[in-house]
Design a protein around this motif. Structure first.
Motif, PDB file in Angstrom:
ATOM      1  N   MET A  83      13.579  26.764  12.921  1.00  0.00           N
ATOM      2  CA  MET A  83      13.211  26.073  14.062  1.00  0.00           C
ATOM      3  C   MET A  83      14.411  25.705  14.664  1.00  0.00           C
ATOM      4  O   MET A  83      15.318  24.950  14.362  1.00  0.00           O
ATOM      5  N   ILE A  84      14.480  26.142  16.178  1.00  0.00           N
ATOM      6  CA  ILE A  84      15.598  25.723  17.008  1.00  0.00           C
ATOM      7  C   ILE A  84      15.505  24.388  17.614  1.00  0.00           C
ATOM      8  O   ILE A  84      16.333  23.552  17.810  1.00  0.00           O
ATOM      9  N   LEU A  85      14.220  23.636  17.544  1.00  0.00           N
ATOM     10  CA  LEU A  85      14.177  22.415  18.016  1.00  0.00           C
ATOM     11  C   LEU A  85      13.289  21.640  17.166  1.00  0.00           C
ATOM     12  O   LEU A  85      12.102  21.897  16.932  1.00  0.00           O
ATOM     13  N   HIS A  86      13.761  20.401  17.136  1.00  0.00           N
ATOM     14  CA  HIS A  86      12.855  19.432  16.362  1.00  0.00           C
ATOM     15  C   HIS A  86      12.278  18.411  17.378  1.00  0.00           C
ATOM     16  O   HIS A  86      13.036  17.883  18.086  1.00  0.00           O
ATOM     17  N   ILE A  87      11.218  18.290  17.068  1.00  0.00           N
ATOM     18  CA  ILE A  87      10.313  17.278  17.962  1.00  0.00           C
ATOM     19  C   ILE A  87       9.742  16.347  17.052  1.00  0.00           C
ATOM     20  O   ILE A  87       8.964  16.244  16.345  1.00  0.00           O
ATOM     21  N   ASP A  88      10.023  15.109  17.895  1.00  0.00           N
ATOM     22  CA  ASP A  88       9.563  13.655  17.113  1.00  0.00           C
ATOM     23  C   ASP A  88       8.338  13.281  18.108  1.00  0.00           C
ATOM     24  O   ASP A  88       8.613  13.048  19.450  1.00  0.00           O
ATOM     25  N   PHE A  89       7.021  13.128  17.636  1.00  0.00           N
ATOM     26  CA  PHE A  89       6.067  12.778  18.472  1.00  0.00           C
ATOM     27  C   PHE A  89       5.851  11.404  18.155  1.00  0.00           C
ATOM     28  O   PHE A  89       5.526  11.025  16.980  1.00  0.00           O
ATOM     29  N   LEU A  90       5.194  10.666  19.418  1.00  0.00           N
ATOM     30  CA  LEU A  90       4.816   9.242  19.243  1.00  0.00           C
ATOM     31  C   LEU A  90       3.673   9.181  20.180  1.00  0.00           C
ATOM     32  O   LEU A  90       3.732   9.516  21.287  1.00  0.00           O
ATOM     33  N   ASP A  91       2.397   8.674  19.663  1.00  0.00           N
ATOM     34  CA  ASP A  91       1.480   8.811  20.656  1.00  0.00           C
ATOM     35  C   ASP A  91       0.889   7.108  20.752  1.00  0.00           C
ATOM     36  O   ASP A  91       0.131   6.891  19.653  1.00  0.00           O
ATOM     37  N   THR A  98       6.854  10.910  23.892  1.00  0.00           N
ATOM     38  CA  THR A  98       6.075   9.973  23.604  1.00  0.00           C
ATOM     39  C   THR A  98       4.980  10.159  24.681  1.00  0.00           C
ATOM     40  O   THR A  98       5.379  10.139  25.786  1.00  0.00           O
ATOM     41  N   PHE A  99       3.714   9.840  24.384  1.00  0.00           N
ATOM     42  CA  PHE A  99       2.626   9.647  25.250  1.00  0.00           C
ATOM     43  C   PHE A  99       2.238   8.207  25.259  1.00  0.00           C
ATOM     44  O   PHE A  99       2.070   7.534  24.178  1.00  0.00           O
ATOM     45  N   VAL A 100       2.223   7.750  26.371  1.00  0.00           N
ATOM     46  CA  VAL A 100       1.785   6.075  26.810  1.00  0.00           C
ATOM     47  C   VAL A 100       0.645   6.144  27.805  1.00  0.00           C
ATOM     48  O   VAL A 100       0.227   7.144  28.604  1.00  0.00           O
ATOM     49  N   THR A 101       0.335   5.061  27.757  1.00  0.00           N
ATOM     50  CA  THR A 101      -0.998   4.572  28.933  1.00  0.00           C
ATOM     51  C   THR A 101      -0.306   4.655  30.020  1.00  0.00           C
ATOM     52  O   THR A 101       0.875   4.546  30.500  1.00  0.00           O
ATOM     53  N   ARG A 102      -1.208   4.498  31.088  1.00  0.00           N
ATOM     54  CA  ARG A 102      -1.069   4.359  32.386  1.00  0.00           C
ATOM     55  C   ARG A 102      -0.247   3.109  32.761  1.00  0.00           C
ATOM     56  O   ARG A 102       0.658   3.116  33.415  1.00  0.00           O
ATOM     57  N   GLU A 103      -0.840   1.897  32.125  1.00  0.00           N
ATOM     58  CA  GLU A 103       0.057   0.641  32.318  1.00  0.00           C
ATOM     59  C   GLU A 103       1.537   0.832  31.718  1.00  0.00           C
ATOM     60  O   GLU A 103       2.514   0.208  32.498  1.00  0.00           O
ATOM     61  N   ARG A 104       1.519   1.208  30.556  1.00  0.00           N
ATOM     62  CA  ARG A 104       2.945   1.384  30.040  1.00  0.00           C
ATOM     63  C   ARG A 104       4.011   2.324  30.885  1.00  0.00           C
ATOM     64  O   ARG A 104       5.090   1.805  30.910  1.00  0.00           O
ATOM     65  N   ILE A 105       3.422   3.259  31.241  1.00  0.00           N
ATOM     66  CA  ILE A 105       4.509   4.373  32.243  1.00  0.00           C
ATOM     67  C   ILE A 105       4.632   3.437  33.396  1.00  0.00           C
ATOM     68  O   ILE A 105       5.719   3.480  34.007  1.00  0.00           O
ATOM     69  N   GLY A 121      17.119  13.761  24.056  1.00  0.00           N
ATOM     70  CA  GLY A 121      16.797  12.512  24.426  1.00  0.00           C
ATOM     71  C   GLY A 121      15.175  12.539  24.543  1.00  0.00           C
ATOM     72  O   GLY A 121      14.610  12.929  23.598  1.00  0.00           O
ATOM     73  N   ASP A 122      14.683  11.719  25.342  1.00  0.00           N
ATOM     74  CA  ASP A 122      13.209  11.241  25.221  1.00  0.00           C
ATOM     75  C   ASP A 122      12.438  11.639  26.366  1.00  0.00           C
ATOM     76  O   ASP A 122      12.877  11.623  27.663  1.00  0.00           O
ATOM     77  N   ILE A 123      11.333  12.099  26.269  1.00  0.00           N
ATOM     78  CA  ILE A 123      10.273  12.561  27.435  1.00  0.00           C
ATOM     79  C   ILE A 123       8.862  11.610  27.187  1.00  0.00           C
ATOM     80  O   ILE A 123       8.578  11.712  26.023  1.00  0.00           O
ATOM     81  N   ILE A 124       8.797  10.990  28.139  1.00  0.00           N
ATOM     82  CA  ILE A 124       7.566  10.053  28.082  1.00  0.00           C
ATOM     83  C   ILE A 124       6.474  10.618  29.108  1.00  0.00           C
ATOM     84  O   ILE A 124       6.817  10.723  30.247  1.00  0.00           O
ATOM     85  N   ILE A 125       5.506  10.817  28.754  1.00  0.00           N
ATOM     86  CA  ILE A 125       4.295  11.346  29.274  1.00  0.00           C
ATOM     87  C   ILE A 125       3.037  10.573  29.445  1.00  0.00           C
ATOM     88  O   ILE A 125       2.720  10.136  28.360  1.00  0.00           O
TER      89      ILE A 125
END
Length: 154
Positions: free
Chosen positions: A1-9, A43-50, A90-94
């Motif tokens: 795998m070329i990309l390692h992805i760490d997920f946080l929900d 990372t997936f976050v709530t509306r309030e957190r984003i 880096g980090d992507i926050i959705i």
């Protein structure tokens, strides 16, 4: 795998299917962008957190769909002779709720919206931006190329 992805929900809404889908999208983006071995956090976050993050880091006190924090800044690269280091992009926050609302507003699937947001955030990690018309043209062209290769057109 070329990309390692760490997920946080942080929302408890992310399914295994969602993780597989986002992984497929980002792995395709990494291949097209020729990142080499790399790591990214999603990372997936709530509306309030984003909204809190958007206010703190961008000075905009409102919810948004995606925010990225790049680890690599500038044009300098670290080279250690004989080492094969994996890049930490880096980090992507959705915000899943904003993504869901936008998918409904645009009349396409949540998968298409999540794929778009993941690619958009990923390209920001690689240094793409859309502050000027020329930058926007380049970045959005790359987004569409990646999304089209995955059959995620509007």
């Amino acid at each position: 795998m070329i990309l390692h992805i760490d997920f946080l929900d942080e929302t408890d809404k992310l399914t295994d299917k969602d993780k597989e889908f986002i992984s497929t999208v980002l792995e395709k983006a990494a291949v097209i962008e020729n990142t080499g071995a790399a790591e990214v956090s999603v990372t997936f976050v709530t509306r309030e957190r984003i909204q809190e993050i958007n206010s703190e880091y961008r000075g905009k006190d409102k919810p948004t769909d995606v925010i990225s924090f790049a680890m690599e800044e500038g044009d300098e690269e670290l080279h250690i002779k004989g080492a094969d280091l994996q890049r930490m992009l880096g980090d992507i926050i959705i915000c899943h709720d904003v993504a869901k609302d936008q998918a409904e507003d645009y009349g396409h699937s949540i998968d298409r919206e999540l794929g778009f947001l993941a690619v958009h955030g990923f390209l920001h990690l690689l240094g793409y931006d859309h502050m000027t018309d020329e930058e926007e043209k380049i970045m959005f062209s790359r987004q569409e190329e990646i999304l089209s290769s995955l059959k995620l057109e509007r």
